[in-house]
Design a protein around this motif. Structure first.
Motif, PDB file in Angstrom:
ATOM      1  N   LYS A 161     -10.436 -15.302  21.530  1.00  0.00           N
ATOM      2  CA  LYS A 161     -11.509 -14.783  22.385  1.00  0.00           C
ATOM      3  C   LYS A 161     -12.029 -13.448  21.872  1.00  0.00           C
ATOM      4  O   LYS A 161     -13.226 -13.193  21.902  1.00  0.00           O
ATOM      5  CB  LYS A 161     -11.038 -14.643  23.832  1.00  0.00           C
ATOM      6  CG  LYS A 161     -10.922 -15.972  24.538  1.00  0.00           C
ATOM      7  CD  LYS A 161     -10.611 -15.793  26.007  1.00  0.00           C
ATOM      8  CE  LYS A 161     -10.605 -17.143  26.701  1.00  0.00           C
ATOM      9  NZ  LYS A 161     -10.329 -17.027  28.129  1.00  0.00           N
ATOM     10  N   TYR A 162     -11.112 -12.607  21.379  1.00  0.00           N
ATOM     11  CA  TYR A 162     -11.535 -11.306  20.863  1.00  0.00           C
ATOM     12  C   TYR A 162     -12.444 -11.483  19.650  1.00  0.00           C
ATOM     13  O   TYR A 162     -13.506 -10.879  19.566  1.00  0.00           O
ATOM     14  CB  TYR A 162     -10.340 -10.426  20.491  1.00  0.00           C
ATOM     15  CG  TYR A 162     -10.787  -9.116  19.876  1.00  0.00           C
ATOM     16  CD1 TYR A 162     -11.243  -8.087  20.681  1.00  0.00           C
ATOM     17  CD2 TYR A 162     -10.801  -8.941  18.502  1.00  0.00           C
ATOM     18  CE1 TYR A 162     -11.701  -6.904  20.133  1.00  0.00           C
ATOM     19  CE2 TYR A 162     -11.257  -7.770  17.936  1.00  0.00           C
ATOM     20  CZ  TYR A 162     -11.700  -6.748  18.765  1.00  0.00           C
ATOM     21  OH  TYR A 162     -12.158  -5.587  18.218  1.00  0.00           O
ATOM     22  N   LEU A 163     -12.005 -12.327  18.714  1.00  0.00           N
ATOM     23  CA  LEU A 163     -12.830 -12.544  17.501  1.00  0.00           C
ATOM     24  C   LEU A 163     -14.180 -13.123  17.869  1.00  0.00           C
ATOM     25  O   LEU A 163     -15.209 -12.719  17.328  1.00  0.00           O
ATOM     26  CB  LEU A 163     -12.084 -13.446  16.516  1.00  0.00           C
ATOM     27  CG  LEU A 163     -10.873 -12.809  15.838  1.00  0.00           C
ATOM     28  CD1 LEU A 163     -10.132 -13.838  14.996  1.00  0.00           C
ATOM     29  CD2 LEU A 163     -11.277 -11.619  14.987  1.00  0.00           C
ATOM     30  N   LYS A 164     -14.193 -14.068  18.792  1.00  0.00           N
ATOM     31  CA  LYS A 164     -15.462 -14.681  19.200  1.00  0.00           C
ATOM     32  C   LYS A 164     -16.384 -13.642  19.827  1.00  0.00           C
ATOM     33  O   LYS A 164     -17.554 -13.529  19.461  1.00  0.00           O
ATOM     34  CB  LYS A 164     -15.188 -15.814  20.196  1.00  0.00           C
ATOM     35  CG  LYS A 164     -16.435 -16.529  20.662  1.00  0.00           C
ATOM     36  CD  LYS A 164     -16.101 -17.631  21.650  1.00  0.00           C
ATOM     37  CE  LYS A 164     -17.366 -18.283  22.176  1.00  0.00           C
ATOM     38  NZ  LYS A 164     -17.084 -19.205  23.249  1.00  0.00           N
ATOM     39  N   LEU A 165     -15.851 -12.863  20.740  1.00  0.00           N
ATOM     40  CA  LEU A 165     -16.664 -11.854  21.427  1.00  0.00           C
ATOM     41  C   LEU A 165     -17.063 -10.709  20.493  1.00  0.00           C
ATOM     42  O   LEU A 165     -18.189 -10.212  20.556  1.00  0.00           O
ATOM     43  CB  LEU A 165     -15.921 -11.304  22.644  1.00  0.00           C
ATOM     44  CG  LEU A 165     -15.731 -12.301  23.786  1.00  0.00           C
ATOM     45  CD1 LEU A 165     -14.770 -11.744  24.824  1.00  0.00           C
ATOM     46  CD2 LEU A 165     -17.055 -12.661  24.429  1.00  0.00           C
ATOM     47  N   ASP A 166     -16.138 -10.305  19.623  1.00  0.00           N
ATOM     48  CA  ASP A 166     -16.413  -9.187  18.725  1.00  0.00           C
ATOM     49  C   ASP A 166     -17.458  -9.594  17.675  1.00  0.00           C
ATOM     50  O   ASP A 166     -18.318  -8.811  17.318  1.00  0.00           O
ATOM     51  CB  ASP A 166     -15.128  -8.722  18.047  1.00  0.00           C
ATOM     52  CG  ASP A 166     -15.286  -7.359  17.371  1.00  0.00           C
ATOM     53  OD1 ASP A 166     -15.857  -6.458  18.004  1.00  0.00           O
ATOM     54  OD2 ASP A 166     -14.860  -7.222  16.214  1.00  0.00           O
ATOM     55  N   ASN A 167     -17.377 -10.848  17.218  1.00  0.00           N
ATOM     56  CA  ASN A 167     -18.320 -11.299  16.183  1.00  0.00           C
ATOM     57  C   ASN A 167     -19.695 -11.628  16.737  1.00  0.00           C
ATOM     58  O   ASN A 167     -20.701 -11.407  16.082  1.00  0.00           O
ATOM     59  CB  ASN A 167     -17.762 -12.530  15.453  1.00  0.00           C
ATOM     60  CG  ASN A 167     -16.595 -12.190  14.577  1.00  0.00           C
ATOM     61  OD1 ASN A 167     -16.460 -11.047  14.141  1.00  0.00           O
ATOM     62  ND2 ASN A 167     -15.728 -13.153  14.332  1.00  0.00           N
ATOM     63  N   TYR A 168     -19.705 -12.167  17.956  1.00  0.00           N
ATOM     64  CA  TYR A 168     -20.970 -12.673  18.479  1.00  0.00           C
ATOM     65  C   TYR A 168     -21.481 -11.877  19.671  1.00  0.00           C
ATOM     66  O   TYR A 168     -22.590 -12.111  20.132  1.00  0.00           O
ATOM     67  CB  TYR A 168     -20.845 -14.144  18.881  1.00  0.00           C
ATOM     68  CG  TYR A 168     -20.367 -14.996  17.739  1.00  0.00           C
ATOM     69  CD1 TYR A 168     -21.171 -15.189  16.610  1.00  0.00           C
ATOM     70  CD2 TYR A 168     -19.123 -15.584  17.761  1.00  0.00           C
ATOM     71  CE1 TYR A 168     -20.729 -15.965  15.545  1.00  0.00           C
ATOM     72  CE2 TYR A 168     -18.680 -16.358  16.694  1.00  0.00           C
ATOM     73  CZ  TYR A 168     -19.492 -16.529  15.594  1.00  0.00           C
ATOM     74  OH  TYR A 168     -19.055 -17.289  14.555  1.00  0.00           O
ATOM     75  N   GLY A 169     -20.648 -11.007  20.208  1.00  0.00           N
ATOM     76  CA  GLY A 169     -21.055 -10.204  21.353  1.00  0.00           C
ATOM     77  C   GLY A 169     -21.322 -11.021  22.591  1.00  0.00           C
ATOM     78  O   GLY A 169     -22.116 -10.638  23.442  1.00  0.00           O
ATOM     79  N   LEU A 170     -20.657 -12.183  22.717  1.00  0.00           N
ATOM     80  CA  LEU A 170     -20.899 -13.058  23.877  1.00  0.00           C
ATOM     81  C   LEU A 170     -19.929 -12.731  24.987  1.00  0.00           C
ATOM     82  O   LEU A 170     -18.816 -12.422  24.798  1.00  0.00           O
ATOM     83  CB  LEU A 170     -20.719 -14.531  23.455  1.00  0.00           C
ATOM     84  CG  LEU A 170     -21.710 -15.011  22.398  1.00  0.00           C
ATOM     85  CD1 LEU A 170     -21.330 -16.413  21.963  1.00  0.00           C
ATOM     86  CD2 LEU A 170     -23.111 -15.009  22.937  1.00  0.00           C
TER      87      LEU A 170
END
Length: 170
Positions: A161-170
């Motif tokens: 979740k961190y990588l997804k949010l950090d990479n995409y700002g979602l």
């Protein structure tokens, strides 16, 4: 067998108990109340202390159970851990770096807050309190294998979740 002392063996656990209660309830005031209730409950069982293998594990178990009871009663509409102070960034960092660091800590905290309770508790006891798998299993009344699975799943979820949010700002 060592004689258990409330002052020397139980009271020093209050910060650890607070962190566990806070991780479960996500509410500072509630966690403080739970720690008080835990200390009272442990004190009231002082006649049994010599029969208890680990006063620390016993205290953590009481604290966890009280925390779970509280969130069940409240219907689990909790605040976030926003009022808990974030890890201090390096003093040499500039304001932008500090802001980025604060945002990352906030993001990770939100992800951890969203984990299922058992995963959150396992992660808290292992990664933040430094407990062994055996100690965690005793506190949570589950097998060591279940502790390992819960920690693995919690870490995977946080990482993904961190990588997804950090990479995409979602």
């Amino acid at each position: 067998m060592k004689k258990v002392s409330f002052r020397n063996d139980v009271l020093p656990l209050k910060n650890e108990l607070f962190r566990l209660a806070l991780r479960i309830t996500l509410n500072r005031a509630e966690a403080e109340d739970i720690v008080q209730d835990t200390l009272i409950k442990v004190w009231n069982r002082r006649e049994e202390w010599n029969a208890i293998d680990s006063i620390e594990a016993f205290s953590l178990t009481v604290c966890r159970n009280l925390s779970l009871d509280r969130i069940k009663k409240k219907g689990n509409d909790n605040d976030s851990l926003e009022d808990v102070k974030a890890a201090e960034p390096l003093a040499s960092s500039n304001p932008q770096d500090r802001m980025i660091q604060t945002d990352k800590v906030r993001l990770i905290r939100q992800i951890v807050d969203g984990l299922p309770e058992k995963q959150r508790s396992c992660m808290q006891l292992r990664d933040f309190e430094g407990k062994t798998y055996k100690e965690i299993a005793g506190v949570l009344d589950i097998s060591e294998e279940q502790v390992k699975v819960n920690i693995f799943r919690a870490r995977q979820t946080v990482k993904q979740k961190y990588l997804k949010l950090d990479n995409y700002g979602l």
